[in-house]
Scaffold this motif. Sequence first.
Motif, PDB file in Angstrom:
ATOM      1  N   ALA A   1      20.826  43.857   7.674  1.00 36.08           N
ATOM      2  CA  ALA A   1      20.127  44.920   6.947  1.00 36.08           C
ATOM      3  C   ALA A   1      21.036  46.133   6.824  1.00 36.08           C
ATOM      4  CB  ALA A   1      18.849  45.288   7.696  1.00 36.08           C
ATOM      5  N   THR A   2      21.607  46.300   5.638  1.00 43.05           N
ATOM      6  CA  THR A   2      22.505  47.439   5.420  1.00 43.05           C
ATOM      7  C   THR A   2      22.231  48.053   4.051  1.00 43.05           C
ATOM      8  OG1 THR A   2      24.145  45.938   4.479  1.00 43.05           O
ATOM      9  CG2 THR A   2      24.436  46.523   6.794  1.00 43.05           C
ATOM     10  N   ASN A   3      22.564  49.323   3.943  1.00 33.31           N
ATOM     11  CA  ASN A   3      22.500  49.978   2.631  1.00 33.31           C
ATOM     12  C   ASN A   3      23.842  49.729   1.940  1.00 33.31           C
ATOM     13  OD1 ASN A   3      22.451  51.664   0.435  1.00 33.31           O
ATOM     14  ND2 ASN A   3      21.391  53.305   1.506  1.00 33.31           N
TER      15      ASN A   3
ATOM     16  N   GLU B   1      29.740  56.876   6.414  1.00 33.80           N
ATOM     17  CA  GLU B   1      28.442  57.522   6.132  1.00 33.80           C
ATOM     18  C   GLU B   1      27.334  56.837   6.923  1.00 33.80           C
ATOM     19  OE1 GLU B   1      29.023  58.995   1.475  1.00 33.80           O
ATOM     20  OE2 GLU B   1      28.099  57.064   1.899  1.00 33.80           O
ATOM     21  N   ALA B   2      27.392  55.507   6.958  1.00 33.80           N
ATOM     22  CA  ALA B   2      26.345  54.749   7.649  1.00 33.80           C
ATOM     23  C   ALA B   2      26.345  55.055   9.144  1.00 33.80           C
ATOM     24  CB  ALA B   2      26.553  53.257   7.421  1.00 33.80           C
ATOM     25  N   VAL B   3      27.536  55.125   9.731  1.00 38.05           N
ATOM     26  CA  VAL B   3      27.643  55.389  11.174  1.00 38.05           C
ATOM     27  C   VAL B   3      27.201  56.827  11.485  1.00 38.05           C
ATOM     28  CG1 VAL B   3      29.257  55.509  13.115  1.00 38.05           C
ATOM     29  CG2 VAL B   3      29.427  53.640  11.464  1.00 38.05           C
TER      30      VAL B   3
ATOM     31  N   VAL C   1      29.610  46.442  11.101  1.00 36.88           N
ATOM     32  CA  VAL C   1      29.055  47.762  10.753  1.00 36.88           C
ATOM     33  C   VAL C   1      27.737  47.986  11.498  1.00 36.88           C
ATOM     34  CG1 VAL C   1      28.097  49.179   8.891  1.00 36.88           C
ATOM     35  CG2 VAL C   1      30.163  47.842   8.491  1.00 36.88           C
ATOM     36  N   LEU C   2      26.922  46.933  11.568  1.00 32.97           N
ATOM     37  CA  LEU C   2      25.642  47.060  12.286  1.00 32.97           C
ATOM     38  C   LEU C   2      25.883  47.385  13.757  1.00 32.97           C
ATOM     39  CD1 LEU C   2      23.426  44.167  10.858  1.00 32.97           C
ATOM     40  CD2 LEU C   2      23.259  46.600  10.405  1.00 32.97           C
TER      41      LEU C   2
ATOM     42  N   ALA D   1      26.720  54.135  17.595  1.00 28.32           N
ATOM     43  CA  ALA D   1      27.062  55.479  17.116  1.00 28.32           C
ATOM     44  C   ALA D   1      26.535  56.582  18.025  1.00 28.32           C
ATOM     45  CB  ALA D   1      26.519  55.674  15.701  1.00 28.32           C
ATOM     46  N   HIS D   2      25.384  56.331  18.670  1.00 23.87           N
ATOM     47  CA  HIS D   2      24.802  57.395  19.504  1.00 23.87           C
ATOM     48  C   HIS D   2      25.039  57.149  20.997  1.00 23.87           C
ATOM     49  CE1 HIS D   2      21.680  54.305  19.331  1.00 23.87           C
ATOM     50  NE2 HIS D   2      21.165  54.811  20.428  1.00 23.87           N
TER      51      HIS D   2
END
Lengths: 253, 308
Positions: B88-90, B97-99, B143-144, B150-151
């Motif tokens: 599930a990605t944009n 940007e996604a991260v 990427v997922l 990321a956090h």
Amino acid sequence: MNVYAIRAIYINELSRTWRTLYQSIASPVISTALYFVVFGSAIGSRMQAIDGVSYGAFIVPGLILLTVLTESVSNASFGIYLPRFLGTIYELLSAPISAVEVVIGFVGAAATKSVILGLIIFTTARLFVPFEVVHPVLAFLYLVLLSMTFALFGFILGLWADGFEKLNLIPMMVISPLTFLGGTFYSIDMLPGVWRQIALFNPIVYLIEGFRWTFYDIATLAPLISLGLTVAMLAACFAVVVWIFRTGYRLRN
Amino acid sequence: MTNILAIERLTKTYDNGFVALKGVDLAIAQGEIFALLGPNGAGKTTLIGIVCGLVRATSGKVTVDGCDIAADYRRARQKIGLVPQELATNQFETVLEAVRFSRGLFGKAPDPVHFERVLRDLSLWDKKDQRIGALSGGMKRRVLIAKALAHEPQILFLDEPTAGVDVELRRDMWEMVRRLREKGVTVILTTHYLEEAEDMADRVGVINQGELILVEEKHALMRRMGQIRVTIGLAQKLEAPPEGLSDLPLDLSADGTTLSFTQKGEDCDDRLGALLKTLVARGIEFRSVNSERSSLEDIFIDLVGRRR
């Protein structure tokens, strides 16, 4: 309050507008500009003034709202529906964000886009039709309030819809016709007897009347009724959104 | 070691009446790698979904590092990263940007140094400005993971992370999991590749039809439930299995040149040692000794199969 999350959603949504600039901004502005050319400059010059306002100027508030209302609904509904459709909604649901913060991010971005759009259309209208705004601050604040209200309504639509068809259904089949018939091109006083009574059931009539009052200080209906109705719609939409997040309707299986 | 995740009497019944979880209890220690195994529809994704906030539990309690996931959801969720099963990605966003978006959602200010570290770890740094839609499936999977990290979560949920991923990426991914564990991150994974669970996990949980039927330290599980098959090639033919070894289920091959036995339980190695000593003591020479241990997969199939 998770300010970073609100900011992230807000910027992400505005970035989407930037990526689809033609569809988001240019297309509605061009469409509305055509109305000004046809009804404002070409036909408007041959029409009678209404309540002392030239016909070209009379239709400006209604035409601004025609675009702002439909775009508010479309932007917000698409904004929340897209993550549901793509499956990326999991990130929103698993993040430490409250319903209010999610709404501020999405609705804030949709309303911002609509207000920008409204201001562009306003500026474009000035190129075709001469007019002055009597209450500019109130006009701006009312535009913001209407954008927020309809963006919130669009947000609900985006949560409810289970396909792109339903997403387009309300703006195209409900908001646009109601705005067309809500006094964009005429004063409801111009309607004959029973039609005037019927028109009073159309909530958009009150919104256009209120917005037109901020422009020209003329109103068939009391401006406070318009304001009260807008605030009531905003409160009702907000209550529905909070209920959706509390119950997880269409979000948390 | 303290528990970072505690699940008590967790149940989930969906609106259509399907009971996905039937009173699951589970505790995960900080810094461990835990493999949750189970057939399709066993309740793995529902369990992960409840902990991560995607699914509402019908009853029960879940705490993350002492924070209740319902009453104290903000603090609880900040500690969790999720890599979902689906890609599930944009498609229109860039990797960076996604991260950045993911970190913001979890209430943290952008940290370019952390972004670079995560993206480099996942071999995504040179693709940071590319649109996700232009990446391969394996890269999207990375990427997922980058978004989930990321956090800087304390617990990372990996729901079938290597499904449809090539061998090289799979190896890189497990390397990354090991590095995360070294940093103290708890990793909870579901996988269909049981050899991965066997290779990576400290403990294994098996869920079937909404019930957690087993939670055990991996090596202990394999000692307890695994079996060993030993085959001994003899130098001379025997007419019958050696006497005095009646406690071992020894089989002699038809040609009398091979002794074999299959032993379950923890003392397989002791039994084999005793047998070899006895053979030597009796002057029975042998040319080869082969042993085959059952894998986690064999144990899993046995466990789940028994319950069907």
